[in-house]
Design a protein around this motif. Sequence first.
Motif, PDB file in Angstrom:
ATOM      1  N   THR A 163      26.529  32.449  49.758  1.00 56.08           N
ATOM      2  CA  THR A 163      26.956  32.996  51.037  1.00 56.08           C
ATOM      3  C   THR A 163      28.450  33.272  51.003  1.00 56.08           C
ATOM      4  O   THR A 163      29.225  32.441  50.513  1.00 56.08           O
ATOM      5  CB  THR A 163      26.644  32.018  52.181  1.00 56.08           C
ATOM      6  N   GLU A 188      29.642  34.804  58.572  1.00 51.70           N
ATOM      7  CA  GLU A 188      28.937  35.220  57.372  1.00 51.70           C
ATOM      8  C   GLU A 188      28.939  36.740  57.262  1.00 51.70           C
ATOM      9  O   GLU A 188      28.617  37.441  58.210  1.00 51.70           O
ATOM     10  CB  GLU A 188      27.489  34.721  57.389  1.00 51.70           C
ATOM     11  N   SER A 198      25.096  37.459  51.884  1.00 54.60           N
ATOM     12  CA  SER A 198      24.336  36.363  51.296  1.00 54.60           C
ATOM     13  C   SER A 198      23.286  36.925  50.355  1.00 54.60           C
ATOM     14  O   SER A 198      22.790  38.047  50.546  1.00 54.60           O
ATOM     15  CB  SER A 198      23.663  35.510  52.384  1.00 54.60           C
TER      16      SER A 198
END
Length: 474
Positions: A229, A237, A240
Amino acid sequence: MSRLNKAFLLPILFFLFITEAFSQDASIDASIISVQHGRSTPKPPAVKEEVQSTLYVSSNPSGAKVYLDGTYKGTTPLTIEGISSGYHQIKVEKEHYRDETERIYFSGRSKRKFHAHLVQISGYLRVYSDPSGASLTVNGNSYYQGSLLELDEGAYTVRAKKFGYEEKSQTVYVSRRLTTTQTISLDRAIFRIESISSNRSKFNPNNTGSLASVKITAHVNAPENGIMTVRYAGGEEVFSTPVSFTTWTEQMYWTGTDNYGNIVQDGLYTIEIEAGGHKASCLVTVDSNLVYPDLSLTNGGTGIGSVASAESFPDDSSFLEIGAGIIMGNNIREIYQVPLSLGFLWSPSDCFELGLAFRPYLNGEDSVINFSSSVKLSFQTDLLNNATFCWGVFFRLGFATGPLYLPYGIDAGNGSGFGAVLGLKFNDMYIGGEASLIINPTSGLLTHSDDRIWKAGLALKSSLTTAAWAFLPP
Protein backbone atom coordinates in the motif's frame (compact mmCIF):
# COMPACT_ATOMS: atom_id res chain seq x y z
CA MET A 1 147.74 -24.59 8.48
CA SER A 2 150.67 -22.98 6.88
CA ARG A 3 150.58 -19.41 5.54
CA LEU A 4 151.04 -20.79 2.01
CA ASN A 5 147.95 -22.97 2.15
CA LYS A 6 145.81 -20.10 3.39
CA ALA A 7 146.89 -17.95 0.55
CA PHE A 8 146.01 -20.69 -1.89
CA LEU A 9 142.43 -21.27 -0.53
CA LEU A 10 141.32 -17.65 -0.55
CA PRO A 11 141.21 -17.28 -4.37
CA ILE A 12 139.36 -20.58 -4.70
CA LEU A 13 136.57 -19.54 -2.21
CA PHE A 14 136.22 -16.16 -3.89
CA PHE A 15 135.79 -17.85 -7.31
CA LEU A 16 133.09 -20.24 -5.98
CA PHE A 17 131.14 -17.38 -4.38
CA ILE A 18 131.10 -15.35 -7.62
CA THR A 19 130.07 -18.39 -9.67
CA GLU A 20 127.11 -19.26 -7.35
CA ALA A 21 125.85 -15.66 -7.32
CA PHE A 22 125.98 -15.44 -11.09
CA SER A 23 124.11 -18.71 -11.51
CA GLN A 24 121.29 -17.53 -9.16
CA ASP A 25 120.91 -14.22 -11.00
CA ALA A 26 120.88 -16.00 -14.33
CA SER A 27 118.16 -18.40 -13.19
CA ILE A 28 116.00 -15.54 -11.94
CA ASP A 29 116.40 -13.58 -15.16
CA ALA A 30 115.64 -16.68 -17.21
CA SER A 31 112.52 -17.27 -15.18
CA ILE A 32 111.41 -13.70 -15.75
CA ILE A 33 112.10 -13.93 -19.47
CA SER A 34 110.23 -17.18 -19.82
CA VAL A 35 107.16 -15.72 -18.11
CA GLN A 36 107.26 -12.60 -20.26
CA HIS A 37 107.46 -14.59 -23.46
CA GLY A 38 104.91 -17.14 -22.29
CA ARG A 39 107.11 -20.13 -22.81
CA SER A 40 105.77 -21.85 -19.67
CA THR A 41 102.53 -21.04 -17.73
CA PRO A 42 102.31 -21.92 -14.05
CA LYS A 43 99.57 -24.47 -13.28
CA PRO A 44 96.55 -23.05 -11.41
CA PRO A 45 95.82 -24.46 -8.00
CA ALA A 46 93.69 -27.59 -8.14
CA VAL A 47 89.96 -27.01 -7.45
CA LYS A 48 88.48 -29.52 -5.11
CA GLU A 49 85.34 -31.01 -6.66
CA GLU A 50 82.32 -30.84 -4.31
CA VAL A 51 81.01 -34.27 -3.49
CA GLN A 52 77.18 -34.50 -3.63
CA SER A 53 74.71 -37.15 -2.51
CA THR A 54 71.39 -38.60 -3.65
CA LEU A 55 68.22 -39.30 -1.67
CA TYR A 56 65.32 -41.53 -2.69
CA VAL A 57 62.06 -40.66 -0.88
CA SER A 58 58.97 -42.89 -0.85
CA SER A 59 55.80 -42.96 1.20
CA ASN A 60 52.76 -45.03 1.97
CA PRO A 61 50.41 -43.84 0.57
CA SER A 62 52.32 -42.31 -2.33
CA GLY A 63 51.70 -38.86 -3.82
CA ALA A 64 52.91 -36.99 -0.72
CA LYS A 65 54.71 -33.66 -0.99
CA VAL A 66 58.46 -33.66 -0.24
CA TYR A 67 60.38 -30.70 1.18
CA LEU A 68 64.19 -30.51 1.51
CA ASP A 69 65.24 -27.88 4.04
CA GLY A 70 61.87 -26.17 3.53
CA THR A 71 62.05 -26.15 -0.30
CA TYR A 72 59.43 -28.12 -2.22
CA LYS A 73 60.97 -30.81 -4.43
CA GLY A 74 58.03 -32.86 -5.76
CA THR A 75 55.82 -35.78 -4.77
CA THR A 76 56.67 -39.34 -3.78
CA PRO A 77 58.20 -41.51 -5.08
CA LEU A 78 61.00 -39.01 -5.72
CA THR A 79 64.77 -38.97 -6.23
CA ILE A 80 66.62 -35.84 -5.09
CA GLU A 81 70.14 -35.35 -6.46
CA GLY A 82 72.90 -32.86 -5.77
CA ILE A 83 72.62 -32.83 -1.96
CA SER A 84 75.67 -31.32 -0.27
CA SER A 85 77.40 -32.94 2.70
CA GLY A 86 76.04 -32.27 6.14
CA TYR A 87 72.71 -32.44 7.95
CA HIS A 88 69.48 -31.83 5.97
CA GLN A 89 65.84 -31.87 7.02
CA ILE A 90 63.37 -33.96 5.01
CA LYS A 91 59.62 -33.36 5.42
CA VAL A 92 56.89 -35.49 3.84
CA GLU A 93 53.27 -34.31 4.04
CA LYS A 94 49.92 -35.30 2.58
CA GLU A 95 46.45 -33.92 3.20
CA HIS A 96 44.55 -35.82 5.91
CA TYR A 97 47.78 -37.55 7.11
CA ARG A 98 50.24 -36.69 9.87
CA ASP A 99 53.48 -35.11 8.59
CA GLU A 100 56.75 -37.08 8.79
CA THR A 101 59.99 -35.15 9.39
CA GLU A 102 63.51 -36.57 9.55
CA ARG A 103 66.99 -35.02 9.97
CA ILE A 104 69.51 -36.95 7.83
CA TYR A 105 73.29 -36.61 7.62
CA PHE A 106 74.96 -36.94 4.20
CA SER A 107 78.71 -37.56 3.81
CA GLY A 108 80.72 -38.08 0.64
CA ARG A 109 79.06 -39.42 -2.47
CA SER A 110 76.35 -41.35 -0.64
CA LYS A 111 72.96 -42.68 -1.70
CA ARG A 112 70.29 -42.67 0.99
CA LYS A 113 66.69 -43.79 1.19
CA PHE A 114 63.84 -42.45 3.31
CA HIS A 115 60.41 -44.08 3.56
CA ALA A 116 57.55 -42.30 5.32
CA HIS A 117 54.72 -44.42 6.64
CA LEU A 118 52.01 -41.77 6.91
CA VAL A 119 49.31 -42.14 9.54
CA GLN A 120 45.78 -41.17 8.51
CA ILE A 121 44.20 -38.54 10.76
CA SER A 122 40.95 -38.02 8.84
CA GLY A 123 37.42 -39.37 8.88
CA TYR A 124 34.33 -38.92 6.74
CA LEU A 125 31.13 -36.91 7.14
CA ARG A 126 27.78 -37.24 5.42
CA VAL A 127 25.00 -34.72 6.17
CA TYR A 128 21.28 -34.68 5.36
CA SER A 129 18.45 -32.27 6.16
CA ASP A 130 14.85 -32.93 7.11
CA PRO A 131 13.06 -31.79 5.03
CA SER A 132 15.50 -32.28 2.18
CA GLY A 133 16.62 -29.51 -0.12
CA ALA A 134 18.18 -27.25 2.50
CA SER A 135 21.36 -25.31 1.81
CA LEU A 136 24.16 -26.81 3.91
CA THR A 137 27.56 -25.50 5.00
CA VAL A 138 30.35 -27.18 6.96
CA ASN A 139 32.50 -24.65 8.82
CA GLY A 140 31.20 -21.99 6.43
CA ASN A 141 32.01 -23.93 3.23
CA SER A 142 29.15 -25.00 0.94
CA TYR A 143 28.31 -28.68 1.08
CA TYR A 144 26.29 -30.80 -1.35
CA GLN A 145 23.73 -32.75 0.66
CA GLY A 146 24.45 -36.50 1.00
CA SER A 147 27.98 -36.38 -0.46
CA LEU A 148 30.91 -37.97 1.38
CA LEU A 149 33.26 -35.34 2.76
CA GLU A 150 36.75 -36.22 4.06
CA LEU A 151 37.83 -34.10 7.04
CA ASP A 152 40.63 -34.16 9.58
CA GLU A 153 39.61 -35.44 12.97
CA GLY A 154 37.89 -32.75 15.03
CA ALA A 155 34.70 -30.77 15.68
CA TYR A 156 32.82 -29.04 12.83
CA THR A 157 29.83 -26.71 12.65
CA VAL A 158 27.11 -27.77 10.21
CA ARG A 159 24.49 -25.18 9.28
CA ALA A 160 21.22 -25.78 7.38
CA LYS A 161 18.99 -23.13 5.80
CA LYS A 162 15.74 -23.55 3.85
CA PHE A 163 13.08 -21.03 2.88
CA GLY A 164 10.08 -21.40 5.16
CA TYR A 165 12.09 -22.99 7.98
CA GLU A 166 14.15 -21.68 10.86
CA GLU A 167 17.88 -21.76 10.24
CA LYS A 168 19.68 -24.31 12.41
CA SER A 169 23.27 -25.28 13.20
CA GLN A 170 24.81 -28.28 14.96
CA THR A 171 28.30 -29.32 16.05
CA VAL A 172 29.52 -32.65 14.70
CA TYR A 173 32.67 -34.52 15.74
CA VAL A 174 34.50 -36.44 13.03
CA SER A 175 36.65 -39.38 14.18
CA ARG A 176 39.58 -40.71 12.19
CA ARG A 177 38.93 -43.64 9.84
CA LEU A 178 35.20 -43.53 10.65
CA THR A 179 32.18 -42.22 8.72
CA THR A 180 29.84 -39.94 10.67
CA THR A 181 26.30 -39.37 9.38
CA GLN A 182 24.30 -36.38 10.62
CA THR A 183 20.69 -35.34 9.90
CA ILE A 184 19.56 -31.81 10.76
CA SER A 185 15.82 -31.49 11.40
CA LEU A 186 14.41 -28.04 10.66
CA ASP A 187 11.39 -26.41 12.28
CA ARG A 188 8.83 -24.46 10.28
CA ALA A 189 9.32 -20.71 10.50
CA ILE A 190 6.77 -18.14 11.58
CA PHE A 191 6.53 -15.54 8.80
CA ARG A 192 8.31 -12.27 9.37
CA ILE A 193 9.57 -9.40 7.24
CA GLU A 194 13.30 -9.10 7.82
CA SER A 195 13.75 -5.75 6.04
CA ILE A 196 12.34 -3.44 3.36
CA SER A 197 14.15 -0.84 1.28
CA SER A 198 13.89 1.25 -1.91
CA ASN A 199 16.52 1.67 -4.62
CA ARG A 200 16.16 5.48 -4.58
CA SER A 201 14.91 7.98 -2.05
CA LYS A 202 13.13 10.12 -4.66
CA PHE A 203 12.08 9.82 -8.30
CA ASN A 204 10.16 11.56 -11.04
CA PRO A 205 7.33 9.52 -12.66
CA ASN A 206 7.67 11.70 -15.79
CA ASN A 207 11.16 10.39 -16.51
CA THR A 208 11.77 7.54 -18.93
CA GLY A 209 12.81 3.95 -18.34
CA SER A 210 13.79 2.79 -14.88
CA LEU A 211 14.14 6.41 -13.70
CA ALA A 212 10.31 6.70 -13.78
CA SER A 213 9.75 4.14 -11.01
CA VAL A 214 11.01 3.03 -7.64
CA LYS A 215 11.96 -0.55 -6.77
CA ILE A 216 10.97 -1.92 -3.37
CA THR A 217 12.94 -4.89 -2.03
CA ALA A 218 11.61 -6.99 0.84
CA HIS A 219 13.48 -9.75 2.65
CA VAL A 220 11.29 -12.42 4.29
CA ASN A 221 11.84 -15.88 5.80
CA ALA A 222 8.75 -17.86 4.71
CA PRO A 223 6.07 -17.99 1.98
CA GLU A 224 3.07 -15.70 2.48
CA ASN A 225 0.59 -13.51 0.61
CA GLY A 226 0.11 -9.85 1.42
CA ILE A 227 -0.51 -6.38 0.06
CA MET A 228 1.64 -3.35 -0.78
CA THR A 229 0.00 0.00 0.00
CA VAL A 230 1.23 3.49 -0.91
CA ARG A 231 -0.01 6.31 1.31
CA TYR A 232 0.39 10.07 1.06
CA ALA A 233 2.06 11.90 3.95
CA GLY A 234 -1.29 12.43 5.67
CA GLY A 235 -2.13 8.71 5.58
CA GLU A 236 -4.44 8.76 2.56
CA GLU A 237 -4.15 5.62 0.42
CA VAL A 238 -3.31 6.31 -3.23
CA PHE A 239 -2.23 2.91 -4.53
CA SER A 240 -2.34 -0.76 -3.50
CA THR A 241 -1.49 -4.10 -5.09
CA PRO A 242 -1.32 -7.73 -3.88
CA VAL A 243 2.09 -9.33 -3.35
CA SER A 244 3.18 -12.93 -2.95
CA PHE A 245 6.37 -14.05 -1.22
CA THR A 246 7.89 -17.24 -2.63
CA THR A 247 11.59 -16.77 -1.86
CA TRP A 248 13.92 -14.94 0.49
CA THR A 249 13.90 -11.72 -1.54
CA GLU A 250 10.95 -10.24 -3.41
CA GLN A 251 10.97 -7.08 -5.51
CA MET A 252 8.01 -4.82 -6.27
CA TYR A 253 7.73 -1.61 -8.29
CA TRP A 254 5.70 1.58 -7.97
CA THR A 255 5.51 3.91 -10.99
CA GLY A 256 4.23 6.94 -9.08
CA THR A 257 0.59 6.50 -10.11
CA ASP A 258 -2.63 6.01 -8.15
CA ASN A 259 -5.11 3.16 -8.48
CA TYR A 260 -6.54 4.81 -11.61
CA GLY A 261 -3.21 5.24 -13.42
CA ASN A 262 -2.85 8.97 -12.77
CA ILE A 263 0.51 10.40 -11.75
CA VAL A 264 0.39 11.45 -8.10
CA GLN A 265 1.29 14.91 -6.86
CA ASP A 266 4.75 15.76 -5.54
CA GLY A 267 5.42 14.93 -1.93
CA LEU A 268 6.52 12.31 0.59
CA TYR A 269 4.89 8.86 0.39
CA THR A 270 4.94 5.83 2.67
CA ILE A 271 5.19 2.43 1.00
CA GLU A 272 3.91 -0.23 3.40
CA ILE A 273 3.91 -4.02 3.07
CA GLU A 274 1.55 -6.09 5.21
CA ALA A 275 1.61 -9.91 5.27
CA GLY A 276 1.11 -12.65 7.86
CA GLY A 277 0.24 -10.12 10.54
CA HIS A 278 3.51 -8.21 10.04
CA LYS A 279 4.08 -4.71 8.63
CA ALA A 280 7.13 -2.90 7.31
CA SER A 281 7.48 0.40 5.46
CA CYS A 282 9.89 2.85 3.82
CA LEU A 283 9.64 6.47 2.59
CA VAL A 284 9.90 7.73 -1.00
CA THR A 285 9.62 11.27 -2.39
CA VAL A 286 7.92 12.07 -5.70
CA ASP A 287 9.58 15.10 -7.33
CA SER A 288 8.47 16.18 -10.81
CA ASN A 289 11.45 18.59 -11.01
CA LEU A 290 13.96 15.77 -10.69
CA VAL A 291 15.72 15.48 -14.06
CA TYR A 292 18.76 13.42 -14.99
CA PRO A 293 20.60 15.29 -17.74
CA ASP A 294 21.80 13.35 -20.76
CA LEU A 295 25.53 13.58 -20.05
CA SER A 296 28.62 11.45 -20.41
CA LEU A 297 31.84 11.28 -18.38
CA THR A 298 34.68 13.53 -19.58
CA ASN A 299 38.11 14.17 -18.06
CA GLY A 300 36.66 17.27 -16.37
CA GLY A 301 33.57 15.55 -15.00
CA THR A 302 30.19 15.09 -16.67
CA GLY A 303 29.81 16.73 -20.06
CA ILE A 304 28.94 16.43 -23.73
CA GLY A 305 31.47 14.70 -25.93
CA SER A 306 34.84 15.81 -24.54
CA VAL A 307 33.56 19.19 -23.26
CA ALA A 308 32.71 19.42 -19.55
CA SER A 309 29.21 20.68 -18.77
CA ALA A 310 27.90 23.09 -16.14
CA GLU A 311 24.85 20.88 -15.67
CA SER A 312 24.71 18.58 -12.66
CA PHE A 313 23.08 15.35 -11.61
CA PRO A 314 20.55 15.15 -8.76
CA ASP A 315 21.88 14.41 -5.30
CA ASP A 316 22.57 10.79 -4.28
CA SER A 317 22.89 9.59 -7.87
CA SER A 318 25.56 7.63 -9.73
CA PHE A 319 26.13 6.01 -13.07
CA LEU A 320 28.51 3.64 -14.82
CA GLU A 321 29.80 4.28 -18.34
CA ILE A 322 31.43 1.74 -20.67
CA GLY A 323 32.83 2.71 -24.06
CA ALA A 324 35.08 1.57 -26.90
CA GLY A 325 36.40 3.08 -30.11
CA ILE A 326 39.00 2.95 -32.88
CA ILE A 327 41.69 5.52 -33.78
CA MET A 328 42.84 5.24 -37.38
CA GLY A 329 46.38 6.03 -38.57
CA ASN A 330 47.47 8.03 -41.59
CA ASN A 331 46.33 5.09 -43.69
CA ILE A 332 42.59 4.69 -43.25
CA ARG A 333 43.06 0.91 -43.35
CA GLU A 334 45.53 1.03 -40.46
CA ILE A 335 44.21 0.86 -36.89
CA TYR A 336 46.42 3.11 -34.75
CA GLN A 337 44.86 2.44 -31.35
CA VAL A 338 41.79 0.86 -29.78
CA PRO A 339 40.77 2.99 -26.78
CA LEU A 340 38.47 1.44 -24.16
CA SER A 341 36.78 3.27 -21.30
CA LEU A 342 35.26 2.33 -17.95
CA GLY A 343 33.99 5.33 -15.97
CA PHE A 344 32.09 5.81 -12.72
CA LEU A 345 30.52 8.97 -11.31
CA TRP A 346 29.01 9.63 -7.91
CA SER A 347 27.03 12.75 -7.05
CA PRO A 348 26.31 12.92 -3.29
CA SER A 349 24.68 16.36 -3.75
CA ASP A 350 23.30 18.33 -6.68
CA CYS A 351 26.36 20.63 -6.71
CA PHE A 352 29.22 18.16 -6.18
CA GLU A 353 30.37 15.18 -8.22
CA LEU A 354 33.33 12.82 -8.21
CA GLY A 355 34.40 10.98 -11.38
CA LEU A 356 36.84 8.11 -11.92
CA ALA A 357 37.89 6.57 -15.24
CA PHE A 358 40.05 3.66 -16.39
CA ARG A 359 41.09 3.89 -20.07
CA PRO A 360 43.37 1.35 -21.80
CA TYR A 361 44.74 2.47 -25.18
CA LEU A 362 45.45 -0.86 -26.89
CA ASN A 363 48.21 -1.02 -29.49
CA GLY A 364 50.18 -4.26 -29.06
CA GLU A 365 53.42 -3.72 -27.15
CA ASP A 366 52.83 0.05 -27.22
CA SER A 367 49.57 -0.23 -25.23
CA VAL A 368 49.12 2.36 -22.49
CA ILE A 369 46.75 2.34 -19.52
CA ASN A 370 45.40 5.67 -18.26
CA PHE A 371 43.73 6.41 -14.92
CA SER A 372 41.99 9.75 -14.38
CA SER A 373 39.83 11.43 -11.78
CA SER A 374 37.86 14.64 -11.51
CA VAL A 375 36.04 16.76 -8.95
CA LYS A 376 33.42 19.26 -10.09
CA LEU A 377 31.42 21.91 -8.24
CA SER A 378 28.48 23.31 -10.17
CA PHE A 379 25.69 25.74 -9.31
CA GLN A 380 22.62 27.15 -11.05
CA THR A 381 20.44 30.22 -10.80
CA ASP A 382 16.89 30.46 -12.13
CA LEU A 383 16.26 33.33 -14.58
CA LEU A 384 13.14 34.63 -16.29
CA ASN A 385 11.15 32.68 -18.92
CA ASN A 386 12.10 29.25 -17.50
CA ALA A 387 15.80 29.86 -18.18
CA THR A 388 18.58 28.70 -15.84
CA PHE A 389 22.14 29.98 -15.68
CA CYS A 390 24.72 27.30 -14.74
CA TRP A 391 28.34 27.71 -13.77
CA GLY A 392 31.05 25.72 -12.02
CA VAL A 393 34.71 24.84 -11.57
CA PHE A 394 36.54 21.52 -11.73
CA PHE A 395 39.90 19.96 -10.99
CA ARG A 396 41.28 16.90 -12.79
CA LEU A 397 44.18 14.53 -12.19
CA GLY A 398 45.40 11.56 -14.24
CA PHE A 399 48.43 9.45 -15.05
CA ALA A 400 49.41 6.79 -17.59
CA THR A 401 51.67 3.73 -17.47
CA GLY A 402 53.71 5.07 -20.38
CA PRO A 403 53.89 7.83 -22.97
CA LEU A 404 50.62 8.49 -24.73
CA TYR A 405 51.25 7.73 -28.39
CA LEU A 406 48.55 10.12 -29.50
CA PRO A 407 49.07 13.38 -31.40
CA TYR A 408 50.51 16.08 -29.18
CA GLY A 409 47.93 18.15 -27.37
CA ILE A 410 45.07 15.68 -27.43
CA ASP A 411 43.13 15.50 -24.18
CA ALA A 412 43.52 11.85 -23.17
CA GLY A 413 43.19 12.30 -19.40
CA ASN A 414 46.87 12.45 -18.44
CA GLY A 415 48.45 15.16 -16.29
CA SER A 416 46.68 17.65 -14.04
CA GLY A 417 44.37 20.50 -14.86
CA PHE A 418 41.71 22.91 -13.68
CA GLY A 419 39.05 24.91 -15.42
CA ALA A 420 35.65 26.57 -15.41
CA VAL A 421 32.32 25.81 -17.10
CA LEU A 422 29.39 28.07 -17.99
CA GLY A 423 26.01 27.20 -19.44
CA LEU A 424 22.47 28.35 -20.13
CA LYS A 425 19.40 26.10 -20.03
CA PHE A 426 15.95 26.97 -21.32
CA ASN A 427 13.14 24.55 -22.07
CA ASP A 428 14.88 21.41 -23.39
CA MET A 429 18.01 23.13 -24.72
CA TYR A 430 21.46 23.64 -23.19
CA ILE A 431 24.37 25.65 -24.56
CA GLY A 432 27.63 25.94 -22.65
CA GLY A 433 31.38 26.06 -22.76
CA GLU A 434 34.58 24.96 -21.03
CA ALA A 435 37.95 26.67 -20.56
CA SER A 436 40.80 24.82 -18.85
CA LEU A 437 44.57 24.54 -18.50
CA ILE A 438 46.16 21.08 -18.64
CA ILE A 439 49.70 20.50 -17.37
CA ASN A 440 51.77 17.58 -18.73
CA PRO A 441 48.97 16.14 -20.89
CA THR A 442 51.36 13.88 -22.83
CA SER A 443 54.65 13.70 -20.93
CA GLY A 444 53.07 12.45 -17.72
CA LEU A 445 51.91 13.61 -14.33
CA LEU A 446 55.26 13.28 -12.52
CA THR A 447 57.40 14.65 -15.34
CA HIS A 448 59.06 18.05 -14.94
CA SER A 449 58.56 19.75 -18.28
CA ASP A 450 56.83 22.65 -20.00
CA ASP A 451 54.29 20.31 -21.59
CA ARG A 452 50.96 22.13 -21.21
CA ILE A 453 47.97 23.14 -23.30
CA TRP A 454 44.91 25.35 -23.11
CA LYS A 455 41.59 23.76 -23.91
CA ALA A 456 38.43 25.57 -24.97
CA GLY A 457 35.18 23.88 -25.88
CA LEU A 458 31.59 24.60 -26.86
CA ALA A 459 28.66 22.21 -26.42
CA LEU A 460 25.05 22.26 -27.59
CA LYS A 461 22.29 19.87 -26.56
CA SER A 462 18.59 19.73 -27.41
CA SER A 463 15.89 17.16 -27.98
CA LEU A 464 16.85 17.08 -31.67
CA THR A 465 20.65 17.11 -31.62
CA THR A 466 23.76 17.00 -29.47
CA ALA A 467 27.08 18.47 -30.58
CA ALA A 468 30.42 19.46 -29.05
CA TRP A 469 33.53 21.25 -30.36
CA ALA A 470 36.88 21.29 -28.56
CA PHE A 471 39.85 23.52 -29.41
CA LEU A 472 43.35 22.63 -28.23
CA PRO A 473 45.88 25.23 -29.44
CA PRO A 474 49.47 23.90 -29.56
